[in-house]
Design an enzyme around this catalytic site. Structure first.
Site, PDB file in Angstrom:
ATOM      1  CG  ASP A 105       9.981 -12.133  12.248  1.00 31.45           C
ATOM      2  OD1 ASP A 105       9.664 -11.093  12.159  1.00 31.45           O
ATOM      3  OD2 ASP A 105      10.629 -12.468  12.984  1.00 31.45           O
ATOM      4  CE1 TYR A 110      18.589 -15.457   5.324  1.00 28.08           C
ATOM      5  CE2 TYR A 110      20.539 -16.918   4.102  1.00 28.08           C
ATOM      6  CZ  TYR A 110      20.662 -15.744   5.755  1.00 28.08           C
ATOM      7  OH  TYR A 110      21.002 -14.993   5.881  1.00 28.08           O
ATOM      8  CB  ALA A 166       9.526  -8.048  23.798  1.00 31.35           C
ATOM      9  CG  ASN A 190      13.076  -9.085  13.710  1.00 36.77           C
ATOM     10  OD1 ASN A 190      14.618  -9.308  14.373  1.00 36.77           O
ATOM     11  ND2 ASN A 190      11.811  -8.908  14.910  1.00 36.77           N
ATOM     12  CG  HIS A 249      19.051  -6.289   8.534  1.00 41.15           C
ATOM     13  ND1 HIS A 249      19.042  -6.362   9.586  1.00 41.15           N
ATOM     14  CD2 HIS A 249      19.372  -4.459   7.743  1.00 41.15           C
ATOM     15  CE1 HIS A 249      20.193  -5.617  10.524  1.00 41.15           C
ATOM     16  NE2 HIS A 249      19.823  -4.588   9.446  1.00 41.15           N
ATOM     17  CG  ASN A 300      17.586  -5.972  25.285  1.00 41.18           C
ATOM     18  OD1 ASN A 300      17.495  -6.905  25.552  1.00 41.18           O
ATOM     19  ND2 ASN A 300      17.774  -5.619  24.092  1.00 41.18           N
ATOM     20  N   GLY A 346      14.712  -5.156  22.065  1.00 32.07           N
ATOM     21  CA  GLY A 346      15.296  -6.064  21.451  1.00 32.07           C
ATOM     22  C   GLY A 346      15.451  -6.669  20.279  1.00 32.07           C
ATOM     23  CB  THR A 347      18.336  -4.478  18.834  1.00 31.81           C
ATOM     24  OG1 THR A 347      19.572  -4.563  17.935  1.00 31.81           O
ATOM     25  CG2 THR A 347      17.833  -3.170  18.960  1.00 31.81           C
ATOM     26  CB  SER A 348      22.757  -6.972  20.516  1.00 30.63           C
ATOM     27  OG  SER A 348      22.988  -7.522  19.054  1.00 30.63           O
TER      28      SER A 348
HETATM   29  P1  NAD Z   1      20.251  -9.694  18.465  1.00 29.54           P
HETATM   30  O1  NAD Z   1      20.580 -11.821  18.818  1.00 29.54           O
HETATM   31  O2  NAD Z   1      21.693  -9.812  18.051  1.00 29.54           O
HETATM   32  O3  NAD Z   1      20.486 -10.015  20.033  1.00 29.54           O
HETATM   33  C1  NAD Z   1      18.940  -9.924  20.531  1.00 29.54           C
HETATM   34  C2  NAD Z   1      18.553  -8.882  21.498  1.00 29.54           C
HETATM   35  O4  NAD Z   1      17.614  -9.329  22.265  1.00 29.54           O
HETATM   36  C3  NAD Z   1      19.766  -9.019  22.470  1.00 29.54           C
HETATM   37  O5  NAD Z   1      19.753  -7.725  23.328  1.00 29.54           O
HETATM   38  C4  NAD Z   1      18.586  -9.438  23.863  1.00 29.54           C
HETATM   39  O6  NAD Z   1      18.562  -9.336  25.213  1.00 29.54           O
HETATM   40  C5  NAD Z   1      17.577  -9.375  23.525  1.00 29.54           C
HETATM   41  N1  NAD Z   1      16.088 -10.287  23.915  1.00 29.54           N
HETATM   42  C6  NAD Z   1      16.376 -11.707  23.715  1.00 29.54           C
HETATM   43  N2  NAD Z   1      15.305 -12.320  24.457  1.00 29.54           N
HETATM   44  C7  NAD Z   1      14.102 -10.988  24.201  1.00 29.54           C
HETATM   45  C8  NAD Z   1      13.299 -10.805  25.259  1.00 29.54           C
HETATM   46  N3  NAD Z   1      12.468 -11.861  25.066  1.00 29.54           N
HETATM   47  N4  NAD Z   1      12.444 -10.051  25.656  1.00 29.54           N
HETATM   48  C9  NAD Z   1      13.453  -8.616  24.820  1.00 29.54           C
HETATM   49  N5  NAD Z   1      14.450  -9.026  24.126  1.00 29.54           N
HETATM   50  C10 NAD Z   1      15.798  -9.741  24.712  1.00 29.54           C
HETATM   51  O7  NAD Z   1      19.915  -9.364  17.765  1.00 29.54           O
HETATM   52  P2  NAD Z   1      19.550  -8.134  16.634  1.00 29.54           P
HETATM   53  O8  NAD Z   1      19.847  -6.808  17.649  1.00 29.54           O
HETATM   54  O9  NAD Z   1      18.238  -8.351  16.132  1.00 29.54           O
HETATM   55  O10 NAD Z   1      20.485  -8.374  15.689  1.00 29.54           O
HETATM   56  C11 NAD Z   1      21.292  -9.484  14.963  1.00 29.54           C
HETATM   57  C12 NAD Z   1      20.888  -9.538  13.667  1.00 29.54           C
HETATM   58  O11 NAD Z   1      19.757 -10.810  13.583  1.00 29.54           O
HETATM   59  C13 NAD Z   1      19.593  -8.262  12.418  1.00 29.54           C
HETATM   60  O12 NAD Z   1      20.309  -8.753  11.354  1.00 29.54           O
HETATM   61  C14 NAD Z   1      18.208  -9.704  12.387  1.00 29.54           C
HETATM   62  O13 NAD Z   1      17.942  -9.476  11.128  1.00 29.54           O
HETATM   63  C15 NAD Z   1      18.801 -11.028  12.327  1.00 29.54           C
HETATM   64  N6  NAD Z   1      17.850 -11.894  12.979  1.00 29.54           N
HETATM   65  C16 NAD Z   1      16.533 -11.560  13.359  1.00 29.54           C
HETATM   66  C17 NAD Z   1      15.655 -12.885  12.853  1.00 29.54           C
HETATM   67  C18 NAD Z   1      14.019 -12.489  13.094  1.00 29.54           C
HETATM   68  O14 NAD Z   1      13.380 -12.499  11.695  1.00 29.54           O
HETATM   69  N7  NAD Z   1      13.130 -12.900  13.996  1.00 29.54           N
HETATM   70  C19 NAD Z   1      15.996 -13.918  14.490  1.00 29.54           C
HETATM   71  C20 NAD Z   1      17.656 -13.868  13.782  1.00 29.54           C
HETATM   72  C21 NAD Z   1      18.158 -13.119  13.698  1.00 29.54           C
END
Ligand code: NAD
Length: 280
Positions: free
Chosen positions: A129, A92, A258, A127, A144, A239, A213-215
């Site tokens: 961040d 972390y 995005a 996110n 989160h 997405n 941008g979330t799965s």
């Molecule tokens: P995820 O990794 O499961 O999914 C990412 C999604 O983003 C996918 O559906 C993918 O197709 C899409 N994607 C990738 N690049 C993209 C772009 N340029 N434009 C649009 N869409 C794009 O992430 P999630 O759904 O946020 O869930 C998983 C967990 O990951 C969350 O709990 C989160 O806290 C954590 N996480 C956070 C960060 C951060 O803070 N930046 C980074 C990684 C993971």
């Protein structure tokens, strides 16, 4: 039980993300822009995809280097921290340090522009961040937690700014001596009820819900777009891939990255109009 989870990889910028999805067809963008322009109350949920273009890896990206032998999910649990606190802490700490070297991208800025135009706006993010805050949205509902902060694992109110925290070892709380831990919600942990309540209230109140941008795999955030649809909102999904995303009469899918998609959407919705903020 309400479950959550997150994880990421070292910050290796991938240019391939730029080609994941082309900008959506103009007709789809125009349909979405009409909906956004007419909206009174917009709720936005973002995931790791919006920060990918800032160089922050998504959850599904594979870990590399020192962390290649781990699954992000295995590092993001209370059990992992109890077993190997220094390992989890240093992962972390590294991510926190790397986030400080990233900047908000066009997608983050498009949302801060959108916030200035719509009468009621709420931003929910999964996110950890701080890129939304740095793009100018001060009131972010962080479902989160916050990667740039640590808190006492013993339950004291003591917090620690990760920028001044040690990188290799989990420090002890200055008040009670328990270990400090990242201020994020790990897999198997419960979201704060106040945060979840705010998210649900905004979800039920909105007439347009953007899921960006979330799965949509991590509950309870994953259900929010569909709860909004069930309450009569139009859901706009942005997405790079529509894999696993729902379809339905009140769901508009904009397949594209995005940054490009949101920039075009916001500019089509509000071209020639004054932001509400400057009218006050
Ligand atoms: P995820 O990794 O499961 O999914 C990412 C999604 O983003 C996918 O559906 C993918 O197709 C899409 N994607 C990738 N690049 C993209 C772009 N340029 N434009 C649009 N869409 C794009 O992430 P999630 O759904 O946020 O869930 C998983 C967990 O990951 C969350 O709990 C989160 O806290 C954590 N996480 C956070 C960060 C951060 O803070 N930046 C980074 C990684 C993971």
């Amino acid at each position: 039980m309400i479950r959550n989870g997150h994880g990421t990889t070292p910050f290796v910028y991938s240019n391939s993300i730029q080609t994941l999805g082309a900008s959506p067809p103009t007709e789809s963008l125009e349909a979405a822009a009409r909906v956004v322009r007419a909206a009174e109350n917009v709720c936005v949920l973002t995931g790791a995809g919006i920060s990918a273009e800032s160089g922050v890896p998504t959850f599904r990206d594979a870990l590399t280097g020192l962390w290649a032998q781990f699954d992000a999910q295995d590092l993001a649990t209370p059990e992992a921290f109890a077993r190997q606190p220094d390992l989890v802490w240093s992962w972390y700490a590294m991510r926190a340090a790397q986030i400080q070297n990233t900047r908000p991208n066009a997608g983050h800025f498009a949302l801060s522009t959108l916030a200035a135009y719509v009468p009621h706006f709420t931003l929910l993010t999964q996110n950890v961040d701080d890129l939304h805050v740095r793009s100018g949205i001060s009131d972010v509902v962080s479902l989160h937690g916050n990667l740039l902060r640590a808190r006492c694992s013993g339950g004291c109110d003591v917090m620690l700014d990760m920028s001044v925290a040690p990188a290799e070892r989990a420090p002890s709380c200055s008040a009670c001596g328990e270990l400090m831990r990242p201020d994020v919600v790990w897999f198997g942990e419960t979201l704060s009820s106040a945060t979840l309540q705010r998210a649900r209230t905004a979800t039920f109140a909105c007439d347009v819900f953007l899921s960006i941008g979330t799965s949509n795999l991590v509950e309870p955030a994953a259900s929010l777009p569909w709860l909004a649809a069930a309450h009569g909102a139009t859901v706009i999904v942005v997405n790079a891939s529509m894999e696993g995303q729902r379809r339905g009469p009140s769901i508009l899918q904009l397949r594209g990255t995005a940054g490009a998609t949101l920039t075009r959407l916001v500019s089509m919705a509000f071209a020639g109009r004054k932001p509400r903020r400057s009218e006050d």
